[in-house]
Design a protein around this motif. Structure first.
Motif, mmCIF file in Angstrom:
data_model
loop_
_atom_site.group_PDB
_atom_site.id
_atom_site.type_symbol
_atom_site.label_atom_id
_atom_site.label_comp_id
_atom_site.label_asym_id
_atom_site.label_seq_id
_atom_site.Cartn_x
_atom_site.Cartn_y
_atom_site.Cartn_z
ATOM 1 N N LYS A 13 24.528 51.566 25.443
ATOM 2 C CA LYS A 13 25.159 51.191 24.180
ATOM 3 C C LYS A 13 26.592 50.725 24.410
ATOM 4 N N ARG A 14 27.296 51.417 25.292
ATOM 5 C CA ARG A 14 28.675 51.041 25.598
ATOM 6 C C ARG A 14 28.733 49.643 26.217
ATOM 7 N N LEU A 15 27.868 49.390 27.190
ATOM 8 C CA LEU A 15 27.890 48.103 27.871
ATOM 9 C C LEU A 15 27.437 46.963 26.963
ATOM 10 N N GLN A 16 26.583 47.266 25.985
ATOM 11 C CA GLN A 16 26.134 46.221 25.080
ATOM 12 C C GLN A 16 27.224 45.780 24.113
ATOM 13 N N SER A 17 28.265 46.582 23.978
ATOM 14 C CA SER A 17 29.388 46.184 23.131
ATOM 15 C C SER A 17 30.607 45.816 23.976
ATOM 16 N N SER A 18 30.360 45.558 25.262
ATOM 17 C CA SER A 18 31.445 45.283 26.202
ATOM 18 C C SER A 18 31.277 43.913 26.841
ATOM 19 N N LEU A 19 32.325 43.499 27.534
ATOM 20 C CA LEU A 19 32.305 42.283 28.342
ATOM 21 C C LEU A 19 32.574 42.687 29.778
ATOM 22 N N VAL A 20 31.774 42.168 30.712
ATOM 23 C CA VAL A 20 31.976 42.458 32.132
ATOM 24 C C VAL A 20 32.279 41.155 32.864
ATOM 25 N N LEU A 21 33.371 41.138 33.618
ATOM 26 C CA LEU A 21 33.718 40.004 34.467
ATOM 27 C C LEU A 21 33.419 40.364 35.914
ATOM 28 N N VAL A 22 32.587 39.563 36.562
ATOM 29 C CA VAL A 22 32.288 39.759 37.978
ATOM 30 C C VAL A 22 33.020 38.662 38.745
ATOM 31 N N GLY A 23 34.290 38.870 38.977
ATOM 32 C CA GLY A 23 35.111 37.897 39.666
ATOM 33 C C GLY A 23 36.289 37.475 38.788
ATOM 34 N N GLU A 24 37.088 36.547 39.291
ATOM 35 C CA GLU A 24 36.853 35.706 40.453
ATOM 36 C C GLU A 24 36.907 36.550 41.729
ATOM 37 N N ILE A 25 35.912 36.315 42.601
ATOM 38 C CA ILE A 25 35.904 36.960 43.893
ATOM 39 C C ILE A 25 35.139 36.059 44.857
ATOM 40 N N GLY A 26 35.419 36.218 46.127
ATOM 41 C CA GLY A 26 34.845 35.339 47.145
ATOM 42 C C GLY A 26 35.900 34.462 47.780
ATOM 43 N N GLY A 27 36.975 34.197 47.035
ATOM 44 C CA GLY A 27 38.044 33.367 47.581
ATOM 45 C C GLY A 27 38.653 33.947 48.831
ATOM 46 N N ASN A 28 38.831 35.267 48.863
ATOM 47 C CA ASN A 28 39.436 35.886 50.044
ATOM 48 C C ASN A 28 38.509 35.877 51.247
ATOM 49 N N ASP A 29 37.202 35.916 51.012
ATOM 50 C CA ASP A 29 36.261 35.798 52.131
ATOM 51 C C ASP A 29 36.565 34.528 52.913
ATOM 52 N N TYR A 30 36.820 33.459 52.165
ATOM 53 C CA TYR A 30 37.111 32.177 52.795
ATOM 54 C C TYR A 30 38.553 32.124 53.305
ATOM 55 N N ASN A 31 39.487 32.687 52.523
ATOM 56 C CA ASN A 31 40.887 32.677 52.948
ATOM 57 C C ASN A 31 41.058 33.322 54.312
ATOM 58 N N PHE A 32 40.470 34.497 54.476
ATOM 59 C CA PHE A 32 40.647 35.218 55.731
ATOM 60 C C PHE A 32 39.975 34.494 56.889
ATOM 61 N N ALA A 33 38.881 33.799 56.606
ATOM 62 C CA ALA A 33 38.221 33.010 57.650
ATOM 63 C C ALA A 33 39.094 31.830 58.050
ATOM 64 N N PHE A 34 39.679 31.153 57.055
ATOM 65 C CA PHE A 34 40.577 30.038 57.374
ATOM 66 C C PHE A 34 41.808 30.532 58.138
ATOM 67 N N TYR A 35 42.337 31.696 57.732
ATOM 68 C CA TYR A 35 43.501 32.243 58.429
ATOM 69 C C TYR A 35 43.166 32.626 59.869
ATOM 70 N N ALA A 36 41.886 32.861 60.121
ATOM 71 C CA ALA A 36 41.444 33.166 61.493
ATOM 72 C C ALA A 36 41.113 31.888 62.257
ATOM 73 N N ASN A 37 41.586 30.747 61.726
ATOM 74 C CA ASN A 37 41.460 29.435 62.373
ATOM 75 C C ASN A 37 40.033 28.926 62.461
#
Length: 409
Positions: free
Chosen positions: A192-216
């Motif tokens: 009931k609580r979740l049905q009256s709520s909003l859930v945001l899943v992200g933004e996420i994933g950007g750091n997965d790529y950032n850390f890979a780019f930083y690792a050259n």
């Protein structure tokens, strides 16, 4: 003490009771917001979690200078999540790791620097994270623990502790002698609580790529990560939906080729490397590939969960719209690719002199800048982004209804 056979039957029965699926996004008011993500959304978790000296700059001015004090937000002031909460008529979300603060209107589980994938899976132990090892999996565990501890109490018994078990049956409880009726009661309260709520899943994933780019790693190497990162985000979204969430937003990635950090680190001598918005083409093409796969996967969720309202938030095109319309939105057209807080250079960004350390300076008017520190945006830019996404055409589909008089940020 129940026998092992009766306990097994109890758990099997409970699994049918507690696999909570979304029962449709009603059009009523949002009573709470629950957010998972990284520094784009973190309202103080990293500042609470990080040991002294780690990421110290966000704990002090000039971070928070527009807000009036540092809050652990990676900006001069408020974030998109703050403007969204305001527009919903809700207080700002407190960070999960804060002590003695209210979570009555939602919780922020986002942590600056967080990745979608566990780092051990992503880098096979070959890359060391500089300041945090939080992942989407950890934030999901926090989310479940928070719901369990809060709503087991609401269901009428705060003295029993129920460890969560399999993701397929997120809210089942393994406790000798527990009554099915009580399990059902807890599930019903959470659902009931979740049905009256909003859930945001992200933004996420950007750091997965950032850390890979930083690792050259090259762009082509990092592109190979996209399917796994997207699947991790989708798997987490499925878990949230199976808990009973009926309104979920999954944001995409930014056009990272427009950020001062990448414009500095991966500057190219050839004019052909840049597009009409003076951003790096290859990096924006990479971000677009991530977003295309994520959008396709979100469409799959929409088909699999027809009773839930699931939307994709287009951070990529809304950011480009902001850049192109910067003067009309009140930004300095000569500073759209420069950091407000930095240490000089073409984009006022230096990885060795991050905002807040000795040798850096802050612009006179942060509201005239899109970028705060070369990585994160200013309060003014986040406000503009929030308007473009949640009140414009960049939330696909539009699943939000704002209370009267709270419809504009």
């Amino acid at each position: 003490m129940a026998s092992s056979a009766s306990l097994l039957l109890l758990l099997v029965a409970a699994s049918h009771v507690c696999c909570c699926h979304g029962q449709g996004g009603d059009n009523g008011a949002v009573a709470a917001i629950y957010s998972l993500g990284d520094s784009i959304t973190d309202t103080g978790n990293l500042a609470k979690e990080a040991p002294p000296g780690a990421f110290e700059t966000i704990k002090h001015l000039p971070y928070g200078v527009t807000f009036g004090r540092p809050t652990g937000r990676c900006s001069d002031g408020l974030l998109m999540i703050d403007f969204l909460a305001q527009d919903m008529g809700l207080p700002f979300l407190n960070p999960y790791l804060a002590k003695n603060m209210s979570f009555a209107h939602g919780v922020n589980f986002a942590v600056a620097g967080a990745t979608a994938m566990d780092l051990a899976d992503q880098f096979n132990g070959s890359f060391s994270m500089p300041f945090t090892s939080n992942s989407l999996k950890l934030q999901l565990r926090w989310f479940k623990d928070s719901m369990k501890s809060t709503y087991a109490t609401h269901a009428g018994n705060s003295s029993i502790s129920f460890p969560l078990i399999t993701p397929q049956c997120t809210l089942c409880f393994q406790q000798s002698g527990i009554l099915i009726l009580y399990v059902k009661s807890v599930c019903a309260v959470i659902r009931k609580r979740l049905q009256s709520s909003l859930v945001l899943v992200g933004e996420i994933g950007g750091n997965d790529y950032n850390f890979a780019f930083y690792a050259n790693k090259s762009v082509s190497e990092v592109e190979k990560m996209i399917p796994a990162v997207v699947q991790t985000i989708i798997n987490a979204t499925k878990e949230v939906l199976d808990m009973g969430a009926s309104r979920v937003i999954v944001p995409g990635n930014f056009p990272i080729g427009c950020l001062p950090s990448y414009l500095t680190a991966m500057a190219a001598p050839e004019p052909s490397a840049y597009d009409s918005t003076a951003c790096l083409k290859d990096l924006n093409l990479f971000a677009a590939k991530h977003n295309t796969q994520l959008q396709q996967a979100v469409a799959g969720l929409q088909a699999s969960y027809p009773d839930a309202a699931i939307a994709y938030a287009d951070y990529f095109n809304s950011f480009l719209s902001l850049l192109k319309g910067a003067p009309a939105l009140g930004f300095d057209s000569n500073s759209t690719h420069k950091a407000c807080c930095g240490a000089g250079g073409r984009y006022n960004y230096d990885l060795r002199l991050m905002c807040g350390v000795e040798g850096t300076a802050v612009c006179a008017d942060p509201s005239a800048y899109v970028s705060w520190d070369g990585i994160h945006m200013t309060q003014a830019a986040y406000k503009a982004m929030s308007r473009l996404i949640y009140h414009g055409r960049y939330l696909q589909p539009q699943i939000l209804n704002f209370p009267e008089k709270n419809g504009q940020t």
